[in-house]
Scaffold this active site. Structure first.
Site, mmCIF file in Angstrom:
data_model
loop_
_atom_site.group_PDB
_atom_site.id
_atom_site.type_symbol
_atom_site.label_atom_id
_atom_site.label_comp_id
_atom_site.label_asym_id
_atom_site.label_seq_id
_atom_site.Cartn_x
_atom_site.Cartn_y
_atom_site.Cartn_z
ATOM 1 N N ARG A 86 10.265 41.683 28.533
ATOM 2 C CA ARG A 86 10.055 41.521 26.907
ATOM 3 C C ARG A 86 8.717 42.413 26.316
ATOM 4 N NH1 ARG A 86 7.982 36.186 23.405
ATOM 5 N NH2 ARG A 86 7.849 37.384 21.420
ATOM 6 N N HIS A 145 9.747 38.964 16.549
ATOM 7 C CA HIS A 145 10.800 38.027 16.936
ATOM 8 C C HIS A 145 12.097 38.492 16.656
ATOM 9 C CE1 HIS A 145 7.847 34.812 14.885
ATOM 10 N NE2 HIS A 145 7.760 34.726 16.291
#
Ligand code: ADP
Length: 403
Positions: free
Chosen positions: A92, A181
């Protein structure tokens, strides 16, 4: 293919091992206090539910990742026999700037690009780079993929992402709305279409990721057209400790009176504001609810303000998309706090939004929570960023490396 997913913070890292043949979660864990006294790894073998914890010094991210790798191959609590079973690692990465519009196999050039973007995400990109380098040293033959939190929002049109500042700040310093997000919004939007048996390309979706950090995204025909977070994850909604949108002049006004530096101002807006700042009690909605039940007016006010801002964005995005078919709630508050979902959706019948209060009385599992007569479907979908990262990892390894 089995995929290791790594989400690196400055002193902690989360990981999961997924078997993408059937998308099964095999193991997950957390390393905390990297480089600090009391480093600890907590590992769960999901198949058996067995938990294992080990406190051992971990000075660097490389030592932390070495612990993770040894936990997943351990004969007792491990889930694979040998590291060669891991086909790829998905990392990530918070910021992909304008350069990265989708996930990519990490080459030296991509890694250099991620490092360059540290200027835009000084707290988040550097730890991701440490994690990538550590994995590359420990697993030199395993392909790695970077999955960017910003990438999903790269389809926004300029009218959504350009700020009304002198244009040269965009060209010189890349100041624009990026949104965050993205992996979560993407996962729940895809899942919403799947659950309803419809095509995302035919839908207008508003996804509400309401956790400690919170953002709302408008997705029209499969493309993000707007999102509430901006240049940084500070913009938009009121959050646990972040102020979200405010009149920018407020901070210079307060800085002058309280003699605050820009770092102190940043700290106040990011760490001391939001529902914590309003209530003076907590950033955690469970604490606020307790206090509100006991009659604490500032806790009640904080919750009303939070809901007001979410409604504000839902309304704005309905206007931007000329309607909405599906609204999705996800993340800690969105998945668990049925009272908050109720306040957010209350009195929106005119917009075709009508919650079923019995269906809404649910936590942490996929559910349709709108009434049968609601024109707009309202869904609760627990987010799964790790699964989305693993899916993207498999996709890129197949597209770029033919594996
Ligand atoms: P992040 O990943 O941004 O840290 P999460 O999505 O895990 O945040 O959400 C954490 C927040 O979710 C907590 O701060 C808390 O306010 C809220 N939360 C978790 N469980 C509940 C619950 N049962 N009721 C209300 N709020 C909850």
């Amino acid at each position: 293919m089995k995929v290791l997913v790594i989400n690196c913070g400055s002193s902690s890292l989360k990981y999961q091992v997924l078997d993408m043949n059937g998308e099964k979660l095999m193991a997950k864990g957390l390393v905390e206090r990297i480089g600090i006294d009391g480093s600890v790894i907590t590992h769960t073998k999901v198949i058996t539910g067995e938990k294992w914890k080990n406190e051992t010094p971990m000075e660097t991210h490389k030592e932390a990742i070495a612990q993770v790798l040894s936990a997943i191959v351990d004969p007792d609590h491990g889930v694979i026999d040998d590291m060669s079973e891991i086909g790829a690692v998905g990392h990530r990465v918070a910021h992909g700037g304008e350069k990265y519009k989708h996930s990519l196999v990490i080459t030296p050039k991509v890694l250099e690009g991620i490092e360059e973007l540290s200027a835009l995400a000084p707290l988040h990109n550097p730890p991701a780079v440490l994690g990538i380098r550590a994995c590359q040293e420990l697993m030199p033959d395993t392909p790695m993929v970077a999955v960017f939190d910003t990438a999903y929002h790269q389809t926004m049109p300029p009218e959504s992402y350009i700020y009304a500042l002198p244009y040269e700040y965009y060209t010189k310093y890349h100041v624009r709305r990026y949104g965050f997000h993205g992996t979560s919004h993407k996962y729940v939007a895809h899942r919403a279409a799947e659950i309803l048996g419809l095509k995302e390309e035919d839908l207008k979706i508003i996804t509400c990721h309401l956790g400690n950090g919170a953002s709302v995204t408008a997705i029209k025909n499969g493309r993000v057209i707007d999102t509430s977070m901006g240049f940084t994850p500070l913009e938009g909604l009121v959050m646990g400790t972040r102020c979200g949108d405010i009149d920018p002049s407020i901070m210079t006004y307060i800085a002058d009176r309280e003699h605050l530096s820009s770092a102190e101002i940043n700290e106040i807006m990011n760490k001391k504001s939001g529902v914590l700042g309003i209530s003076g009690i907590s950033s955690d909605f469970r604490d606020l609810e307790e206090a509100a039940k006991d009659g604490n007016e500032r806790a009640q006010l904080a919750m009303r303000i939070f809901a007001h801002r979410v409604r504000f964005f839902i309304g704005a995005y309905i206007a931007e998309m000329n309607g909405v078919d599906v609204i999705v709630f996800t993340a800690g508050v969105g998945e668990n706090d049925f009272g908050m979902r109720d306040i957010i959706c209350d009195n929106l019948d005119n917009l075709g939004i009508h919650l079923d209060l019995i269906r809404n009385n649910v936590r942490g599992k996929e559910a349709l929570i709108s009434a049968d007569d609601s024109k707009v479907k309202v869904l609760l979908i627990p987010t799964n960023e790790e699964l989305m990262i693993a899916r993207d990892t498999v996709w890129r390894v197949s597209v770029e490396l033919g594996k």
